[in-house]
Design a protein around this motif. Sequence first.
Motif, PDB file in Angstrom:
ATOM      1  N   PRO A  30      -0.093  13.566   2.313  1.00  0.00           N
ATOM      2  CA  PRO A  30       0.828  12.468   2.057  1.00  0.00           C
ATOM      3  C   PRO A  30       1.765  12.798   0.902  1.00  0.00           C
ATOM      4  CG  PRO A  30      -1.433  11.684   2.214  1.00  0.00           C
ATOM      5  CD  PRO A  30      -1.488  13.168   2.165  1.00  0.00           C
ATOM      6  N   LEU A  88       4.245   0.304   2.988  1.00  0.00           N
ATOM      7  CA  LEU A  88       3.708  -0.002   4.321  1.00  0.00           C
ATOM      8  C   LEU A  88       4.861  -0.375   5.245  1.00  0.00           C
ATOM      9  CD1 LEU A  88       0.509  -1.942   3.165  1.00  0.00           C
ATOM     10  CD2 LEU A  88       0.707   0.473   3.788  1.00  0.00           C
ATOM     11  N   THR A  89       4.562  -0.558   6.515  1.00  0.00           N
ATOM     12  CA  THR A  89       5.639  -0.624   7.508  1.00  0.00           C
ATOM     13  C   THR A  89       6.221  -2.018   7.693  1.00  0.00           C
ATOM     14  OG1 THR A  89       4.131  -1.034   9.349  1.00  0.00           O
ATOM     15  CG2 THR A  89       4.598   1.272   8.802  1.00  0.00           C
ATOM     16  N   GLU A 120       1.881  -6.576   7.100  1.00  0.00           N
ATOM     17  CA  GLU A 120       0.893  -5.529   6.869  1.00  0.00           C
ATOM     18  C   GLU A 120       0.549  -5.447   5.381  1.00  0.00           C
ATOM     19  OE1 GLU A 120       2.395  -1.730   8.024  1.00  0.00           O
ATOM     20  OE2 GLU A 120       0.557  -0.691   7.535  1.00  0.00           O
ATOM     21  N   GLY A 122      -1.878  -8.235   4.790  1.00  0.00           N
ATOM     22  CA  GLY A 122      -3.196  -7.899   5.342  1.00  0.00           C
ATOM     23  C   GLY A 122      -3.910  -6.866   4.484  1.00  0.00           C
ATOM     24  N   TYR A 123      -3.167  -5.833   4.095  1.00  0.00           N
ATOM     25  CA  TYR A 123      -3.728  -4.793   3.229  1.00  0.00           C
ATOM     26  C   TYR A 123      -4.251  -5.416   1.935  1.00  0.00           C
ATOM     27  CZ  TYR A 123      -3.846  -0.764   0.076  1.00  0.00           C
ATOM     28  OH  TYR A 123      -4.242   0.182  -0.834  1.00  0.00           O
ATOM     29  N   GLY A 158      -7.465  -7.251   2.285  1.00  0.00           N
ATOM     30  CA  GLY A 158      -8.616  -6.344   2.296  1.00  0.00           C
ATOM     31  C   GLY A 158      -8.994  -5.884   0.903  1.00  0.00           C
ATOM     32  N   GLN A 159      -8.002  -5.698   0.060  1.00  0.00           N
ATOM     33  CA  GLN A 159      -8.273  -5.333  -1.333  1.00  0.00           C
ATOM     34  C   GLN A 159      -8.881  -6.512  -2.096  1.00  0.00           C
ATOM     35  OE1 GLN A 159      -7.158  -2.591  -3.605  1.00  0.00           O
ATOM     36  NE2 GLN A 159      -7.146  -1.282  -1.792  1.00  0.00           N
ATOM     37  N   ALA A 202     -12.454  -7.439  -1.669  1.00  0.00           N
ATOM     38  CA  ALA A 202     -13.336  -6.514  -2.383  1.00  0.00           C
ATOM     39  C   ALA A 202     -13.254  -6.710  -3.895  1.00  0.00           C
ATOM     40  CB  ALA A 202     -12.979  -5.074  -2.022  1.00  0.00           C
ATOM     41  N   ARG A 242     -10.560  -6.517  -5.806  1.00  0.00           N
ATOM     42  CA  ARG A 242      -9.481  -5.798  -6.473  1.00  0.00           C
ATOM     43  C   ARG A 242      -8.304  -6.738  -6.730  1.00  0.00           C
ATOM     44  NH1 ARG A 242     -10.332  -0.292  -5.568  1.00  0.00           N
ATOM     45  NH2 ARG A 242      -8.708   0.070  -7.124  1.00  0.00           N
ATOM     46  N   PHE A 282     -16.405  -8.687   7.384  1.00  0.00           N
ATOM     47  CA  PHE A 282     -15.086  -9.329   7.240  1.00  0.00           C
ATOM     48  C   PHE A 282     -14.599  -9.744   8.625  1.00  0.00           C
ATOM     49  CE2 PHE A 282     -10.679  -8.719   4.972  1.00  0.00           C
ATOM     50  CZ  PHE A 282     -10.386 -10.050   5.208  1.00  0.00           C
ATOM     51  N   ALA A 301      -4.660  -3.720   9.069  1.00  0.00           N
ATOM     52  CA  ALA A 301      -4.132  -3.670   7.703  1.00  0.00           C
ATOM     53  C   ALA A 301      -5.203  -4.101   6.708  1.00  0.00           C
ATOM     54  CB  ALA A 301      -2.896  -4.566   7.580  1.00  0.00           C
ATOM     55  N   ALA A 302      -5.946  -5.141   7.040  1.00  0.00           N
ATOM     56  CA  ALA A 302      -7.024  -5.587   6.154  1.00  0.00           C
ATOM     57  C   ALA A 302      -8.084  -4.504   6.008  1.00  0.00           C
ATOM     58  CB  ALA A 302      -7.639  -6.877   6.689  1.00  0.00           C
ATOM     59  N   LEU A 353      -7.571  -1.271   6.296  1.00  0.00           N
ATOM     60  CA  LEU A 353      -6.996  -0.208   5.461  1.00  0.00           C
ATOM     61  C   LEU A 353      -7.116  -0.583   3.980  1.00  0.00           C
ATOM     62  CD1 LEU A 353      -5.358   2.406   5.056  1.00  0.00           C
ATOM     63  CD2 LEU A 353      -3.273   1.079   5.519  1.00  0.00           C
ATOM     64  N   GLY A 354      -6.786  -1.810   3.657  1.00  0.00           N
ATOM     65  CA  GLY A 354      -6.906  -2.248   2.269  1.00  0.00           C
ATOM     66  C   GLY A 354      -8.347  -2.221   1.776  1.00  0.00           C
ATOM     67  N   LEU A 355      -9.251  -2.691   2.627  1.00  0.00           N
ATOM     68  CA  LEU A 355     -10.662  -2.701   2.238  1.00  0.00           C
ATOM     69  C   LEU A 355     -11.185  -1.274   2.090  1.00  0.00           C
ATOM     70  CD1 LEU A 355     -13.272  -4.270   1.678  1.00  0.00           C
ATOM     71  CD2 LEU A 355     -13.691  -4.307   4.145  1.00  0.00           C
ATOM     72  N   GLU A 402      -9.617   1.387   1.251  1.00  0.00           N
ATOM     73  CA  GLU A 402      -9.160   1.993  -0.003  1.00  0.00           C
ATOM     74  C   GLU A 402      -9.821   1.348  -1.218  1.00  0.00           C
ATOM     75  OE1 GLU A 402      -5.176   4.381   0.691  1.00  0.00           O
ATOM     76  OE2 GLU A 402      -4.883   2.456  -0.299  1.00  0.00           O
ATOM     77  N   ALA A 403     -10.236   0.101  -1.077  1.00  0.00           N
ATOM     78  CA  ALA A 403     -10.873  -0.587  -2.204  1.00  0.00           C
ATOM     79  C   ALA A 403     -12.318  -0.147  -2.404  1.00  0.00           C
ATOM     80  CB  ALA A 403     -10.817  -2.103  -1.985  1.00  0.00           C
ATOM     81  N   VAL A 404     -12.965   0.286  -1.329  1.00  0.00           N
ATOM     82  CA  VAL A 404     -14.383   0.686  -1.427  1.00  0.00           C
ATOM     83  C   VAL A 404     -14.560   2.075  -0.808  1.00  0.00           C
ATOM     84  CG1 VAL A 404     -15.380  -1.615  -1.586  1.00  0.00           C
ATOM     85  CG2 VAL A 404     -14.912  -0.675   0.661  1.00  0.00           C
ATOM     86  N   THR A 406       0.626  -0.360  11.773  1.00  0.00           N
ATOM     87  CA  THR A 406      -0.321  -0.025  10.705  1.00  0.00           C
ATOM     88  C   THR A 406      -0.996   1.318  10.967  1.00  0.00           C
ATOM     89  OG1 THR A 406      -0.693  -2.361  10.254  1.00  0.00           O
ATOM     90  CG2 THR A 406      -2.352  -0.849   9.437  1.00  0.00           C
ATOM     91  N   SER A 414       0.666   3.722   8.991  1.00  0.00           N
ATOM     92  CA  SER A 414       0.272   3.642   7.577  1.00  0.00           C
ATOM     93  C   SER A 414      -1.082   4.318   7.347  1.00  0.00           C
ATOM     94  CB  SER A 414       0.214   2.184   7.125  1.00  0.00           C
ATOM     95  OG  SER A 414       1.510   1.608   7.183  1.00  0.00           O
ATOM     96  N   ALA A 448      -0.344   7.767   7.033  1.00  0.00           N
ATOM     97  CA  ALA A 448       0.280   8.108   5.748  1.00  0.00           C
ATOM     98  C   ALA A 448      -0.737   8.171   4.615  1.00  0.00           C
ATOM     99  CB  ALA A 448       1.366   7.085   5.407  1.00  0.00           C
ATOM    100  N   TRP A 449      -1.667   7.225   4.593  1.00  0.00           N
ATOM    101  CA  TRP A 449      -2.541   7.072   3.416  1.00  0.00           C
ATOM    102  C   TRP A 449      -3.932   7.617   3.624  1.00  0.00           C
ATOM    103  CZ3 TRP A 449       0.449   6.802  -0.398  1.00  0.00           C
ATOM    104  CH2 TRP A 449       1.685   6.166  -0.277  1.00  0.00           C
ATOM    105  N   ARG A 450      -4.361   7.782   4.840  1.00  0.00           N
ATOM    106  CA  ARG A 450      -5.537   8.568   5.221  1.00  0.00           C
ATOM    107  C   ARG A 450      -6.831   8.268   4.475  1.00  0.00           C
ATOM    108  NH1 ARG A 450      -2.348  14.283   5.721  1.00  0.00           N
ATOM    109  NH2 ARG A 450      -0.551  13.310   6.714  1.00  0.00           N
ATOM    110  N   ILE A 502     -20.734  -5.678  -0.506  1.00  0.00           N
ATOM    111  CA  ILE A 502     -20.205  -4.614  -1.373  1.00  0.00           C
ATOM    112  C   ILE A 502     -21.088  -4.455  -2.615  1.00  0.00           C
ATOM    113  CG2 ILE A 502     -18.267  -3.987  -2.871  1.00  0.00           C
ATOM    114  CD1 ILE A 502     -16.438  -5.345  -0.739  1.00  0.00           C
TER     115      ILE A 502
END
Lengths: 189, 186
Positions: free
Chosen positions: A4, A65-66, A70, A73-74, A77-78, A81, A83, B43, B54-55, B57-59, B61-63, B83, B86, B89-91, B182
């Motif tokens: 990336p 993000l796109t 999104e 949503g991302y 998810g953070q 948790a 964050r 979740f 997307a959720a 992906l965020g989760l 990366e958070a854990v 997504t 994405s 991109a962020w893998r 978590i």
Amino acid sequence: MSTPTAGTPGAAAHNGNVPRGLDWQVAVADRLLAGGVTVAAYVPDSRLDGLLARLGEHGLPLRSLTREEECVGYAAGQRIAGRRPVVLMQSSGVGNALNAIGSLVVPYRLGLPLIISMRGTLGERNPSQVPMGRATASFLGALGIQSFPMRRDSDAAGVTDGVLGLAFGAQESAALLLEPDLGGGREHR
Amino acid sequence: MVAVNIVEATRVVVDVLPDALIVSSLGTATSAARLATDDGPHFYLGAAMGSALAAALGLAEAVPERQVVALLGDGDFLMGASTLWSVSAWRPANLVVVVLADGAYAITGGQPVAPSLRLAEVADALDGLAGVTADSAGSLRAALTSIDRPGIVEARISERVWPGPSPFVDPAEVVRGVRSNIAAGP
């Protein structure tokens, strides 16, 4: 497999016409960092560019993000948790984000700070930007999300801190609206 | 080909990745995840169609120390398909996406999903993303065991059933459950 490359927005080919280092950009970024923000999810915008660059310079993970939905949503998810994400978008993207806000973030009480660069308001010359821009605060308000306009450099710290307090303290999403008076946008181009 | 339904496919996911945090999309995916995990602390999305990946992906990366599974209906996946770019991109190295491809919008009455997904081919075209098609419980098990992360599995569902548990979840309970999951660690 390539690696990336995204990170600091526009790092490879920064357009010199997009201002960075404006006082309010620095102040908002620094208050986000001081408030413990852990990641920024965004769709690019000229007024946001310098703010994101400042966050990136201080090592904050930046996630381009796109789509605005999104980003929300991302960030959900953070947030679930524990964050502290911040979501940044142009007002024209608020429409794209509404379903994720209204049917995920609001009912799950995943308080998010939203930083919205306003188009379609004072001085806008693009007719296509006006309807969504003038409706932004109403859209958010219909979902119970308070919006706080920022028009002067001197408002930056107080409004940013207040939005973070609502999002991470009260678990209520709140929006900081970056108004054209601040400069750094592209209303006239 | 042996018929596979959504419940069986979800049970394979839970069996192969018992410690994973699951992010399930609205409708049958949430219902199946609740059934297969005995209402475990995951979740579950009750709406927000198109936002589950997307959720996840965020989760993820958070854990980063946890395995995260995005368990998606095919209609949900398509609504938020960008997504996947994405994810490319962020893998996140801890994310597996399982698309339960039954070809129908189950919760609204089973109307057909128009396009073919071809997710293995899509993944192959994207940077940093693995993709596999599974059309039996055995091939799904093998795919989940061996696929690189991030990866996407198109689990082809050939038998339609309604899992049972309501997909109308209590958001506050879901949030508490995920946070306790978590905190408890893998």
